[in-house]
Design an enzyme around this catalytic site. Structure first.
Site, short mmCIF file in Angstrom:
data_model
loop_
_atom_site.label_atom_id
_atom_site.label_comp_id
_atom_site.label_asym_id
_atom_site.label_seq_id
_atom_site.Cartn_x
_atom_site.Cartn_y
_atom_site.Cartn_z
N GLY A 1 -13.51 6.60 -7.37
CA GLY A 1 -13.66 5.61 -6.30
C GLY A 1 -12.95 4.31 -6.61
N ALA B 1 -5.70 3.63 4.76
CA ALA B 1 -4.64 2.73 5.21
C ALA B 1 -4.68 2.50 6.72
CB ALA B 1 -3.29 3.31 4.81
N GLU C 1 1.33 -12.63 -1.39
CA GLU C 1 1.23 -11.38 -2.15
C GLU C 1 1.56 -11.65 -3.61
OE1 GLU C 1 0.28 -8.02 -1.64
OE2 GLU C 1 0.66 -8.09 -3.79
N HIS D 1 2.93 27.40 22.79
CA HIS D 1 2.94 28.62 21.97
C HIS D 1 4.34 28.87 21.44
CE1 HIS D 1 1.96 32.65 20.66
NE2 HIS D 1 3.10 33.06 21.21
N CYS E 1 -0.98 1.06 -0.69
CA CYS E 1 -0.57 2.21 0.14
C CYS E 1 0.90 2.59 -0.06
CB CYS E 1 -0.85 1.87 1.60
SG CYS E 1 -0.17 3.04 2.75
C1 FAD Z 1 -3.56 7.35 -5.03
C2 FAD Z 1 -3.95 6.89 -3.66
C3 FAD Z 1 -3.63 7.66 -2.56
C4 FAD Z 1 -4.00 7.24 -1.29
N1 FAD Z 1 -3.66 8.01 -0.22
C5 FAD Z 1 -4.02 7.61 1.01
C6 FAD Z 1 -3.65 8.38 2.14
O1 FAD Z 1 -3.01 9.41 2.04
N2 FAD Z 1 -4.01 7.92 3.37
C7 FAD Z 1 -4.72 6.77 3.53
O2 FAD Z 1 -5.02 6.40 4.66
N3 FAD Z 1 -5.10 6.03 2.48
C8 FAD Z 1 -4.76 6.42 1.23
N4 FAD Z 1 -5.11 5.65 0.16
C9 FAD Z 1 -5.90 4.42 0.40
C10 FAD Z 1 -4.99 3.29 0.86
O3 FAD Z 1 -3.98 3.08 -0.11
C11 FAD Z 1 -5.80 2.02 1.06
O4 FAD Z 1 -6.87 2.29 1.95
C12 FAD Z 1 -4.95 0.91 1.63
O5 FAD Z 1 -3.89 0.60 0.78
C13 FAD Z 1 -5.81 -0.34 1.87
O6 FAD Z 1 -5.01 -1.33 2.42
P1 FAD Z 1 -5.34 -2.86 2.24
O7 FAD Z 1 -4.32 -3.59 3.02
O8 FAD Z 1 -6.76 -3.12 2.51
O9 FAD Z 1 -5.16 -3.17 0.69
P2 FAD Z 1 -4.06 -2.83 -0.40
O10 FAD Z 1 -3.10 -1.82 0.03
O11 FAD Z 1 -4.85 -2.60 -1.65
O12 FAD Z 1 -3.27 -4.20 -0.54
C14 FAD Z 1 -3.87 -5.35 -1.02
C15 FAD Z 1 -2.79 -6.27 -1.52
O13 FAD Z 1 -3.36 -7.54 -1.82
C16 FAD Z 1 -2.75 -8.07 -2.97
N5 FAD Z 1 -3.68 -9.06 -3.55
C17 FAD Z 1 -4.93 -8.85 -4.01
N6 FAD Z 1 -5.48 -10.02 -4.41
C18 FAD Z 1 -4.54 -10.97 -4.22
C19 FAD Z 1 -4.51 -12.37 -4.44
N7 FAD Z 1 -5.55 -13.04 -4.94
N8 FAD Z 1 -3.38 -13.03 -4.13
C20 FAD Z 1 -2.29 -12.39 -3.61
N9 FAD Z 1 -2.27 -11.06 -3.37
C21 FAD Z 1 -3.39 -10.37 -3.66
C22 FAD Z 1 -2.56 -6.85 -3.86
O14 FAD Z 1 -1.53 -7.09 -4.80
C23 FAD Z 1 -2.15 -5.80 -2.82
O15 FAD Z 1 -0.76 -5.75 -2.68
C24 FAD Z 1 -4.73 6.04 -1.13
C25 FAD Z 1 -5.05 5.26 -2.23
C26 FAD Z 1 -4.67 5.67 -3.48
C27 FAD Z 1 -5.02 4.82 -4.66
#
Ligand code: FAD
Length: 471
Positions: A270, A319, A34, A450, A42
């Site tokens: 997006g 998430a 990370e 209920h 998330c």
């Molecule tokens: C404002 C906001 C509100 C949201 N609310 C919701 C919600 O209510 N419910 C819901 O289901 N979803 C929600 N989402 C979407 C949700 O956050 C994402 O779908 C989820 O975080 C995706 O998970 P992930 O593990 O794919 O990636 P991420 O959570 O994006 O994690 C990816 C990780 O990889 C790390 N990384 C990237 N490249 C590298 C690299 N080369 N080397 C080392 N580390 C790296 C990043 O630092 C990051 O920590 C929301 C998103 C936002 C922006």
């Protein structure tokens, strides 16, 4: 000599860290890499801190309506810094929780930026300098970031992405939110509750366009009643950010263009997947049509031993979908490595719920009425309003409805669409039902407690067959 693992997970969001835990549970020697904060978007910048902000906004709103409940609350004020501090505290608590989970499951954490340099080989540049890690399998879980508007790149001053909107330096007085998906609508809802003058601009002809059209119509009315200005089929022209504000030209649905000055703009149009500089091209890992990493139902890419999950692959970008994919990929890897006790199933995208935490809340699963008809189904549709439910009235939350869509031939539940108080908690009932391939018969024969809001889930099913009891 480089460190050897069974599995290395690149990225520790809800996709990556959950996948790493499942790998460890299955006895695989696992590492996670990370570059920023354990828990990913998330926990640190997405789902959780926004819900903390929204909770403050909602409480502020409720306190202003204390009189409706026979209570008095005078001189109510909001301290934005304290609200943000609470939200950051919640995020930090959960980030520490993930650190604990990694330790508990004996997952090696490598803090740094990772890049695939060969199949099974990952280079990490980070706090320990440059390390090379090796594994039989690598799971890419690098997530995504906010999509910028090319003509108005976020500057953190006047033009914000979700990160800036979550840690504002000041309260926007006149806010423009560009984009009406879940993220845009949640921030619009929060800042509106906190007292900003909010306008939402959506290019398509309705807000929350992935939801059922009836939900979009209802939400637009509710948000307008709360004081927001909603512009659909509208287009953004020039955007000029200055020290004091942002001048934005907006063409409305009638084609009339007007320039308005806003104090701040949130761009919520997006996300883009984090697929650059992680070695995909050199390894020949194929993208899909939208430049996400192409995977099969288990997370396999076209290169043996390289897997991908979460926001860097096909949506919905949520998430819980990322975590589910993480578990599936971990089990598929364990199976490939000889574990006969795991039986992973490919993800069924029809059964992934979606939730938006504005108020009234929105939640849905499966096909909208329009999508079901487009797919050739003859449908039976049920609709039950919150005003017909005793608990909703007792809560002072009579706004909303629950809509269900059934296949008229088989009775299969095709979709459920809800708007109103706590529907983000209710939807799971229908998700379980859909996963079990429920029909109207089981839902009708289920006893609902209920007084609860969940009784409306029963009534909506009954309504689809002309048997609703309380309307
Ligand atoms: C404002 C906001 C509100 C949201 N609310 C919701 C919600 O209510 N419910 C819901 O289901 N979803 C929600 N989402 C979407 C949700 O956050 C994402 O779908 C989820 O975080 C995706 O998970 P992930 O593990 O794919 O990636 P991420 O959570 O994006 O994690 C990816 C990780 O990889 C790390 N990384 C990237 N490249 C590298 C690299 N080369 N080397 C080392 N580390 C790296 C990043 O630092 C990051 O920590 C929301 C998103 C936002 C922006």
């Amino acid at each position: 000599m480089s460190e050897q693992y069974d599995v290395i997970v690149l990225g520790s969001g809800p996709g990556g860290y959950v996948s790493a835990i499942r790998c460890a549970q299955l006895g695989l020697k696992t590492a996670i890499v990370e570059r920023e904060l354990l828990g990913g978007i998330c926990l640190n910048w997405g789902c959780i801190p926004t819900k903390a902000l929204l909770r403050s906004g909602e409480m502020f709103h409720q306190m202003k309506h204390a009189k409706d409940y026979g209570l008095a609350a005078e001189n109510i004020t909001a301290d934005l810094d304290a609200v943000v501090k609470r939200s950051r505290g919640v995020a930090s608590q959960l980030n520490k929780g993930v650190t604990h989970l990694m330790k508990k499951n004996k997952i090696a954490v490598h803090m740094g930026t990772g890049k695939l340099v060969a199949p099974g080989k990952l280079e990490v540049v980070g706090e320990k300098g440059t390390e090379t890690l090796e594994a039989k399998h690598i799971i890419i879980a690098t997530g995504a970031r906010a999509r910028d508007l090319p003509k108005a790149k976020a500057d953190g001053e006047r033009i914000w992405t979700y990160r800036h909107a979550m840690t504002p330096k000041e309260m926007p007085s006149k806010l423009l939110v560009i984009g009406s998906g879940a993220i845009g609508i949640e921030f619009a809802s929060f800042y509106n509750d906190m007292g900003a003058d909010v306008t939402v601009v959506e290019m398509l002809n309705r807000i929350v366009p992935v939801e059922d059209a009836d939900v979009s119509t209802f939400l637009e009315k509710a948000l307008t009643k709360q004081g927001m200005k909603i512009m659909t089929s509208a287009n953004i022209g020039t955007i000029e950010a200055a020290k004091s504000g942002v001048k934005v030209a907006i063409k409305d649905k009638g084609g009339k263009e007007e320039t308005t000055e806003f104090s701040h703009v949130i761009v919520a149009i997006g996300i883009v997947p984090n697929v650059e500089n992680i070695g995909l091209e050199d390894l020949g890992i194929e993208p899909d049509k939208r430049f996400h990493i192409k995977v099969d139902g288990y997370g396999r890419t076209n290169v043996k031993g390289v897997w991908a999950i979460g926001d860097c692959v096909e949506g919905p970008w949520l998430a819980h979908k990322a975590s589910h994919e993480g578990v599936t990929a971990a089990e598929a890897i364990a199976k490939e490595m000889g574990n006969k006790d795991v039986h992973p199933h490919p993800l069924d995208r029809n059964n992934i719920p979606g939730c938006t935490y504005c108020h009234p809340q929105i939640a849905s699963v499966g096909m909208t009425e329009a999508k079901a008809k487009e797919a050739g189904f003859e449908v039976k549709v049920g609709n039950f309003p919150f005003i017909g439910n005793g608990k909703a009235i007792a809560l002072g939350e009579p706004e909303g409805f629950i809509k269900t869509v059934f296949d008229a031939k088989t009775g299969e539940l095709l979709g459920a669409h809800m708007i109103g108080a706590e529907v983000t908690e209710l939807i799971q009932g229908y998700v379980v039902g859909k996963t079990l391939e429920t029909t109207e018969a089981e839902l009708m024969n289920t006893v609902f407690p209920h007084p609860t809001l969940s009784e409306m889930m029963h009534e909506s099913t009954l309504a689809a067959y002309g048997r609703a009891l309380h309307i």
